[in-house]
Design a protein around this motif. Structure first.
Motif, short mmCIF file in Angstrom:
data_model
loop_
_atom_site.label_atom_id
_atom_site.label_comp_id
_atom_site.label_asym_id
_atom_site.label_seq_id
_atom_site.Cartn_x
_atom_site.Cartn_y
_atom_site.Cartn_z
N GLY A 94 52.93 41.25 26.98
CA GLY A 94 53.15 41.02 28.41
C GLY A 94 54.38 41.69 28.97
O GLY A 94 54.64 41.61 30.17
N ALA A 95 55.18 42.38 28.15
CA ALA A 95 56.39 43.04 28.65
C ALA A 95 56.06 44.30 29.44
O ALA A 95 56.86 44.76 30.24
CB ALA A 95 57.33 43.39 27.49
N THR A 96 54.88 44.85 29.22
CA THR A 96 54.45 46.06 29.91
C THR A 96 53.23 45.73 30.76
O THR A 96 52.32 45.04 30.31
CB THR A 96 54.09 47.16 28.89
N SER A 97 53.23 46.25 31.98
CA SER A 97 52.09 46.04 32.88
C SER A 97 51.50 47.37 33.28
O SER A 97 52.20 48.39 33.30
CB SER A 97 52.51 45.27 34.13
N TYR A 98 50.23 47.36 33.63
CA TYR A 98 49.52 48.54 34.07
C TYR A 98 48.65 48.15 35.25
O TYR A 98 47.96 47.15 35.20
CB TYR A 98 48.64 49.10 32.94
N ILE A 99 48.69 48.96 36.29
CA ILE A 99 47.83 48.75 37.45
C ILE A 99 46.96 49.99 37.59
O ILE A 99 47.47 51.10 37.63
CB ILE A 99 48.65 48.50 38.73
N GLY A 100 45.64 49.81 37.64
CA GLY A 100 44.73 50.94 37.73
C GLY A 100 43.33 50.51 38.03
O GLY A 100 43.10 49.41 38.54
N CYS A 101 42.36 51.36 37.68
CA CYS A 101 40.96 51.14 38.03
C CYS A 101 40.07 51.38 36.82
O CYS A 101 40.26 52.35 36.10
CB CYS A 101 40.60 52.11 39.15
N ILE A 102 39.12 50.47 36.60
CA ILE A 102 38.14 50.63 35.53
C ILE A 102 36.75 50.28 36.05
O ILE A 102 36.61 49.70 37.12
CB ILE A 102 38.46 49.75 34.30
N GLY A 103 35.75 50.61 35.28
CA GLY A 103 34.38 50.30 35.66
C GLY A 103 34.00 48.87 35.32
O GLY A 103 34.54 48.27 34.41
N LYS A 104 33.05 48.33 36.08
CA LYS A 104 32.48 47.01 35.77
C LYS A 104 31.28 47.24 34.87
O LYS A 104 30.13 47.22 35.30
CB LYS A 104 32.03 46.31 37.07
N ASP A 105 31.57 47.51 33.62
CA ASP A 105 30.53 47.82 32.65
C ASP A 105 31.04 47.51 31.26
O ASP A 105 32.14 46.98 31.10
CB ASP A 105 30.10 49.28 32.77
N LYS A 106 30.27 47.84 30.22
CA LYS A 106 30.68 47.52 28.86
C LYS A 106 31.95 48.25 28.46
O LYS A 106 32.76 47.74 27.68
CB LYS A 106 29.56 47.81 27.87
N PHE A 107 32.19 49.44 29.02
CA PHE A 107 33.39 50.19 28.70
C PHE A 107 34.63 49.54 29.33
O PHE A 107 35.69 49.50 28.73
CB PHE A 107 33.25 51.64 29.14
N GLY A 108 34.46 49.03 30.53
CA GLY A 108 35.55 48.29 31.18
C GLY A 108 35.89 47.04 30.40
O GLY A 108 37.06 46.69 30.25
N GLU A 109 34.87 46.35 29.90
CA GLU A 109 35.10 45.16 29.10
C GLU A 109 35.84 45.51 27.81
O GLU A 109 36.71 44.77 27.37
CB GLU A 109 33.78 44.45 28.79
#
Length: 149
Positions: free
Chosen positions: A6-21
């Motif tokens: 939890g010391a590092t955060s990332y903000i971005g975009c992923i797909g709503k699919d098995k790869f995103g999961e």
């Protein structure tokens, strides 16, 4: 790298699919706090390293094409920015959301935090020069190779 969950955060975009999961699962295992904007039907991987494997840069470009600054402005995401000490933004992000970059850059400058980024690719330097120059004014450290420079 910090080995502190939890010391590092990332903000971005992923797909709503098995790869995103799969990315969610691997991010949690790696201890990275990830706030994602989701898109239906897109296969997006935006974390640079998952289990010591580098992701291809074309996947980063796809992710950047879907990100909206409204996601960054959400209170729960903006709270991460306020807590952060260091910021790193990939140059590919200039192709779609320079507004997001400026928001982070201005926040970093106003709060005396470290803002870094990379040049990403020669075409970014050539075709997105205006947005890049605006961001570079705020950067404490810039990463790039000889061709990009």
């Amino acid at each position: 790298m910090l080995q502190i969950p939890g010391a590092t955060s990332y903000i971005g975009c992923i797909g709503k699919d098995k790869f995103g999961e799969e990315m969610k699962k691997n991010s949690k295992i790696a201890g990275v706090n990830v706030m994602r904007q989701h898109q239906w039907g897109l296969v997006l991987f935006v974390l640079l390293v998952v289990r010591d494997q580098w992701l291809p840069t074309y996947q980063l470009q796809i992710a950047a094409n879907c990100y909206k600054s409204e996601h960054l402005k959400r209170p729960e995401n903006w709270a991460l920015l306020e807590k952060a000490k260091y910021f790193y933004i990939a140059g590919f992000f200039l192709t779609v959301s320079p507004e997001s970059i400026q928001l982070v850059a201005e926040h970093a400058a106003a709060t005396y935090k470290i803002f870094t980024g990379n040049l990403s690719a020669p075409f970014i330097c050539e075709f997105f020069r205006d947005a890049q120059e605006k961001a570079l004014l705020y950067m404490d450290y810039v990463f790039g190779n000889e061709t990009e420079a």
